[in-house]
Each structure stands twice: as C-alpha cells, then as structure tokens.
Design an enzyme around this catalytic site. Sequence first.
Site, PDB file in Angstrom:
ATOM      1  N   ASP A   1       8.970  23.938  30.229  1.00  0.00           N
ATOM      2  CA  ASP A   1       7.898  23.408  29.380  1.00  0.00           C
ATOM      3  C   ASP A   1       7.719  21.906  29.316  1.00  0.00           C
ATOM      4  O   ASP A   1       7.013  21.431  28.431  1.00  0.00           O
ATOM      5  CB  ASP A   1       8.089  23.904  27.936  1.00  0.00           C
ATOM      6  CG  ASP A   1       7.964  25.399  27.790  1.00  0.00           C
ATOM      7  OD1 ASP A   1       7.725  26.074  28.804  1.00  0.00           O
ATOM      8  OD2 ASP A   1       8.112  25.899  26.672  1.00  0.00           O
TER       9      ASP A   1
ATOM     10  N   GLU B   1      -2.331  23.984  27.816  1.00  0.00           N
ATOM     11  CA  GLU B   1      -1.452  22.828  27.603  1.00  0.00           C
ATOM     12  C   GLU B   1      -1.141  22.133  28.923  1.00  0.00           C
ATOM     13  O   GLU B   1      -0.882  20.926  28.948  1.00  0.00           O
ATOM     14  CB  GLU B   1      -0.179  23.254  26.876  1.00  0.00           C
ATOM     15  CG  GLU B   1      -0.432  23.548  25.420  1.00  0.00           C
ATOM     16  CD  GLU B   1       0.822  23.951  24.657  1.00  0.00           C
ATOM     17  OE1 GLU B   1       1.144  23.296  23.652  1.00  0.00           O
ATOM     18  OE2 GLU B   1       1.484  24.935  25.058  1.00  0.00           O
TER      19      GLU B   1
ATOM     20  N   GLU C   1       2.258  30.656  30.494  1.00  0.00           N
ATOM     21  CA  GLU C   1       1.521  31.221  29.376  1.00  0.00           C
ATOM     22  C   GLU C   1       0.369  30.284  29.031  1.00  0.00           C
ATOM     23  O   GLU C   1      -0.786  30.574  29.322  1.00  0.00           O
ATOM     24  CB  GLU C   1       2.485  31.373  28.200  1.00  0.00           C
ATOM     25  CG  GLU C   1       1.937  32.056  26.987  1.00  0.00           C
ATOM     26  CD  GLU C   1       2.995  32.146  25.899  1.00  0.00           C
ATOM     27  OE1 GLU C   1       3.318  33.248  25.474  1.00  0.00           O
ATOM     28  OE2 GLU C   1       3.516  31.078  25.503  1.00  0.00           O
TER      29      GLU C   1
END
Length: 940
Positions: free
Chosen positions: A464, A545, A541
């Site tokens: 991430d 972002e 996912e």
Amino acid sequence: MIEVLLVRTSLSRLAPGLAARPAAATLLAIAVAAVGLGPAASPAAAATIPAGAGSYSDSRPAGTSGPTTNTGAPVTPKLTTAARDKPVPTNDWWSSLAYQRYGDNPYSTPMYGHPLTYQAKASGLEVGYPTTPAIVGDGRQYEYAHKADLTVGLSGLNSPDTKADAWSDWTVTPYWADGSRTFRATIGHGMPFVYAKGSGGDARITTASTPTVFSDQGNVLGITVAGHHYALFAPTGSDWNVSGTAITAGLGGKDYFSLAVLPSTDALATYRKYAFSFVTGSQVAWQSTGGTVKATYSLTTEAKEGTERGTLQALYRHQWLHTTDALTPYTYVSPRGTMKVRESASFTTSQKNNGVVPALPASSGVDKARLAGYLNEVANASDPFSGAADTYWTGKALGRLAQLVPVADQIGETATRDKLLGLMKGRLQEWFTAGGASEFSYDKDWKTLTGYPASYGSDTELNDHHFHYSYYVYAAAIIAQYDQAWAADSAWGTMIKHLIRDTANPSRTDSAYPFLRGFDVYAGHSWASGHQGFAAGNNQESSSESINLSAGLVLWGAATGDTNLRDLGSFLLTTESEAITQYWFDASQQVFPASFGHDTVGMVWGSGGAYSTWWTANPEEIHGINVLPVTGGSLHLAREKAAIKRNIAEMERENGGPAQEWRDLLWQFESLSDPVAAKAKWDGVNGNYTPEQGESKAHTYHWINTLNTVGAPDMTVSGDLPTSAVFSKDGTRTYTAHNHGSTARTVTFSDGKTLSVPARSTATSTGPGGSNPDPEEPGPSTGNTFRLKSGGVLTTATTDPAGADTIASADGVNRDGTPYRPTVYEVKKVNGKVASGAATAFRLRVDAGTKVGLAPQVRVSYDLTGDGTFDRAETFRYFATDPVNGWEEYTQASGAQATTGSLGELRNGTVRLEIWNALGNGTSQVQTGTDAAVLKIPYV
C-alpha cells in the site's frame, strides 16, 4: 478477522495475511510500495539522513518491524548474485519470486502473466493456460485459476529454491540451481513464449496428462494437453522424445530451448518463425503532448538461431482498444477479456490526456456563505486530523484538507485557506523530520522508504505505499501551488521526491529505489501486495487511490515546474483509467464472464476479480472503494457515464436502497454522470449526515452543486495543458484550466476553443467550441466533413433541417462487429488525397430512450473508385447507451475494433457510414442535420 473475510469472499484457499482493515471505518486499500525517481546513491551510514529541510532515518524506530515472513521472521529479497544490488520492484505480478512470504515455499506462488500462468517448483516452472472461469464465493468472485498443463525444466533438476535473476518493465527471469544444473526461464505479460536456458541436463517437459502429438518435426513438436495447444522448440539438430508424460530433448551442446502456447494448431508455422528470437528485455516509453498521451511498448530480442529478431506479443484489451498498429487474427482468453496478438517487437497506444484540476471551476450554483460555514467547521475543528497517527489515516486527513484549500481560495476565504495550508505544512513537517513520534525510515535491503507508525502491512508486507503516500504527494502539490518556497528541494521538496521515488520512480538507473515499483506498465494498473503471496496472484482493491498518486504527480510536477514528473503522472493516470474502466467497472461489458452476476468488482486479482473488499461485504464500500478520494483527478471516471449509472444501480440493489454510510462519496460519483440526480440526494439530506472520513461537507457541497451548474465532465474534449478540463450541460461547455507557471499562457482544446490563463491562476470560460477543431474532432461541414442527412445522405450542406433517424433493433442477438439492418448514409463522386497523419473521425448524437443495453456501432467504408467495391472498411467499437432519455455523444474516440484494406486516393469514390445496434432489444435514434451529426474523412 482476515481469515473470516477470506472465507466469506471465497478466498479461503489463498494464503492469509494481506492488508486487513478495520471493520468500522472507511478505507485503505491493498499494498503497493517502493519505486524510484532520479539517480541517487543509497543513504550514507548514519542514523539520520538529511533531505533538504527534512530528514529520514536509516534504521527502523525501536519496536517496529520491516518485511517479514508470515511467522514474523525478518526476510530479505530472494535474488541471485547478479541481481543482488538491483532495487526489486515489489508489488508486481511476479513478486513472490523475490519475497518469500511463506517459509515453507522457497519457490513462488502462482504468477499470472496472461495468457500464460506460472508457478515455480523444485523441478522447474509450471506453465498453464486457464481458459474456463470458475464462479466462487456465492457468485462474488470469478477466477481463471492457475492449473499446470506442463512443467518446463531440465532432466534431474531439483533446486532447493527459485530466485529472481533479472527483470525488466514487464518480464522476469527466475533462476534454479541444484549444484549440478542451472536453469533460467524468461516469462512476461503478453508473452505466449517461455524462453529457457539451462546447463547440466536435457530439456524436459513434464505434462499434466498424456499429450496428444499433432505435429512432429524433429526439433519442433506440437502437442495438445488439457485442450490447450503447445509448441516445443529445441535447437536445430535436436529431436524431442515423448514417453508418457515426459518429453525430453538433448540440446546438442547448446543451452537454449523454448515453448509457446498456440491460439490454434494451424498457428504453428507462424510461431515457429519466432521460436529462437529470445526476449531479453521490455521497456515502455511515454510522452504527453498536445492533450494526447502516447506510449510505446518494446521488447528487445536476441537471435539464438538465424537472424529473426521479431516476436509475437498479446495485447490486453486496454491496449488494443487504443492502438492503430496491425494485429493478427490470433487471440487468447484471459481474466481481462480477449487478448489480441501482434506480430512485432513493439506497438504504440494513443489516448486523450485525462486532465487534472486543483478544484472544480467557480459557479453560480454555490452559496458562498453556506460553503464558508462548512469550511470553518473543518478549519476550526479541535482536531482537524481526527486522531490520525499512522501513514494511511494521516494521509487521509491531509487529503481532506487539501481539497478545501483551492475551494476556500475560490470564494475569497483567504484566511481559512491559509489556516488549512498551515495545518498541512505542520503535519507534513512532523513526518518529514526523523526522530519524532512519526518518521520515514529507509530499508537498504528492500530499497524502500516506510513511514512509521505503519499500517495495513505497509511495513511488514510492503503493502500500500502508493495508496498511503498518494495523499502526501497530493497535499504537497496543493501547498506548492500557493507556496513554492516550501516545496523547494532545499526546504521540503526533497522529502516529497523520496516518496515519489519510492512509489512512482521513472528512473531505471536509481540505485536507491526501483523503477515504478507498484505500477505494472503492461497490465495498465498498480498492484497492492508487496509479496504477491496468494494463489490468485497479486491484487489491487482501491484503484482510485492509485489514481490519486498519479493526479498528485501531475499537480506536483506542474506546481514545481517538473514537466517530466507531470507527464509521468499523465501517462500513469490515463493508462490506469482505461484499465479501471475495463477491469474494475467492465464498462464495455466484454470482460467479466457472463456467469459473473455483477457489474463491478471491488478487487482485481491476477486470476480475475471479486465483488468484495478486504474488510467488509457492505455494497457501499465495495462500490465506493474504487471512487475515493474524490478529487480533481477523479474526472476521468466520467468517460463512461453509462457504467456509472449501472454501478450506482447495482449498489442500490445490493444495498437494499440508497447509500447511507458512504453516501457523500457515492453522490459525488453519481454526479460525474447525472449531476441532477446527485443533487437531489444531497438536497434530500440537506447536510444532515456524517461525512466519510476522508471527506467533508464543504467539499461534497461544492462538488455536487458545481457539477449541477456546469454539467458533468465532457471527456470527448481535452486541453493541451494537463491541468485543464471541460464540462457540458444542455449543449453548453464550460472550459477551465489552472496555469501553475510564472507567465500567462493560452490553452487550446481539441474542439478548437482557446482559453487565456494568467500566471498562477485558474481561468474559466463558457460557450460553444471554437472554429479551428482538432483534426480528429469533426466540426461544421467543410470539403472533407459531411453532415448526416435524413434519407441516407452524407452532405456538406448546412441548410438542411435538424431531424433524427431510427436505428433498428438488434433483436436480442449480439451483432458486435457485423452490421445488422444498418441505417446507411452515403456520398458519391468524392475526390481527394489522403491527408498525412489524419484518421477517420465522427461525432454523432444517439439516444436509446429508456431502453437498457443498446449499443450503437459504426462502420465507415471507402470505395476509392466508385466501382461498387469497398477497398477500406473501419469498424469502431460500439457505444454503450444509458437508459435515460436524452442525446449522448458517440465519437471515434471509442476506438477502432477492426480495419480491413488500405486508404488511397479517392477518384469519383464513395464514402459510406453505417450505424446499427450491436446489442439489445429495441430501436434507438441518431440525430441528423446538425453539426453534432458529422463524419470527417482523412482526405484533402
């Protein structure tokens, strides 16, 4: 909690341990981490490394962890000696080769290259070609799971592990050694070949079941296994020997052989031509100019035999939709829809630049007093950061404030603007100074910069980073817009560049960070897991972002004068936008298997997609996770308005009614397609709701009311400045652009409109398009531009009345690509010479009324001599209409689907346009007699 989630989403067979999320709050996303940006040496051996006015540490804070195995043991990259000093692009489709997340698996988990899948094991490389999807998890997931058709290696090979030996932009070479034998196999995205090199043993192919031999030509063997056709290629003079499921060939003193998956048995001769043209590297080059983003994808090759240096490569849907390069008739099945094969070592794609603006334009629909009140609620809150401590939630809070700065500036609330800027600067400076409660730390083994306190595996799994740091980069870009001194390298800009180098590094020679660590240039999107340790491959996912990082790069590059970074952001955003359109939202409804009962996925996996998130099965979050954060970088979603409407409709069906938890995000999403409907939902609540944690009432109010006034984004028009956008309502366009530069400039839009923008300012203009259209955007009729006229005529006349013609029903049959009862328009006795660099273009207005699933499609044909035989035919992709009354615009931007023949000089020639419904049951209409019903041919 994660094991429970995986069972619920039918991922229980995957290894547990990616990013779990709190069941209560709002978002996150799965990992992507490091990357580099510009040459730089590894940090010096010191506890604190200066970086402009900031600093980072070279050792983790006490009590924290770096990358570990699933048991918590520290882990270092699994690389050969040759690759040991090269930064590893973790968060890739093949990362499990380098990251041994599970201690009992020193080889790899399944890797999804497409069309082939792979998994390393002691005896070599498993190879599969999954062609039949499985629907699992109560219908919530589809997957083309890896299943080995065969294993390629050497006789007797029994390696204790597999290491990453070499890699390039989308290829990798794993390495096996057992003391007597060494083996390498180069594999990659879009590669139907596996290129093998080995020593110490014969070439050995072990099939999963007894193969059927369909061709035996000595050193070339054609076999069928599990219904899939493969060709095996040994050096000239060798001979393949088949014994049950074992197939071997001596290499005759050579060290190479290859295999290929064939689209059909009759393709063997074509594939044989390239069997010994071994791929040695892959590289993408991009440029963003004049409102267009172009990318060229190239393979380098080595001729092991003969002189052939070409190759075959399979293009993903998001690529072949945007290339005019010739493609073969060969295709492959993949989780991303049909892949099409090109016979060349390179191809080029071209797309309109998806612009990014710091804020939506000022409009009369916003009540300044009400907006000022909402702004003050945020700026004067007792804790504007809502208790955020880790990198992710701090980032979310920064993003929330960043969206309000240009809004406050727009309505003259300069004191509030400056207060918000001060809050952002203060928090960023805390993180950008080593030794405090929060800091960044560099890991020399993994060559990554990790923020502590970390979250969601950003430290232990390298998850991430692109999600977390996107907010920091975006916030810094907004600060730089108002305070260039703060963003200077001597101040805080160097730390921002470290975050960029960690997540989106354009340099392939940076020794401190890898090239584009998380962004998979061939797959067209980022990956989130740092270790890729799942049976389903890697995953992502929150695609939105990832887009947030690209938008941040556009704004940061523009604000600091770094056009290379700005253009990198444009390339990443434009590329990933098409991948999201196709693979998350299935906008063309050509990717998800027919048996998968959803219109969107929350997560894309290497093997497929899942209607789920990592932390909840709530439909609002499943749909919203690929929307947040809503920013000026979110406008790209408006390219597929019908898909947005389907998305919202499905969410409400699954949710049992309109959104409640993430209503503000989903209102803003809906406003990109239907601002009137979104505003009605906002008005129905009248501010009486709790915002999503990265949102505010100020931003949502401004967003929805602005779009209700100026209209949804008009993605058929682009500006030649990446920080520009166009909106359209009732036939009137609103043009806006922000000029970060120190001198005024004129922005030219593709419909001919020009906009003068003062230095360091935003300008907005409303009205019709200009009179000097882009060559690819047809405008009023001229000598090579024709209006559609009722009665089947193409004409240059402009005096005919406006009207509409009926397009016949497809009668419930898929007519994609083949005209069915088309409405035809023709012009004869046309003369002209081909215009260099031009292409067929059209602008049509179509309407399906309230009918669902209609798809108007166009074919343009050229009879060069008027003899009744059409020499050239160009079929364009169909346009997915919405089930709402009102005209929609269909242009050549939908992309060419198929092209036959060649253009040449028109001598009394005929030009024909056919339009028909490719899908559905029911008629539709096409407008005639207006400048919104035109065909422009590439002739002068």
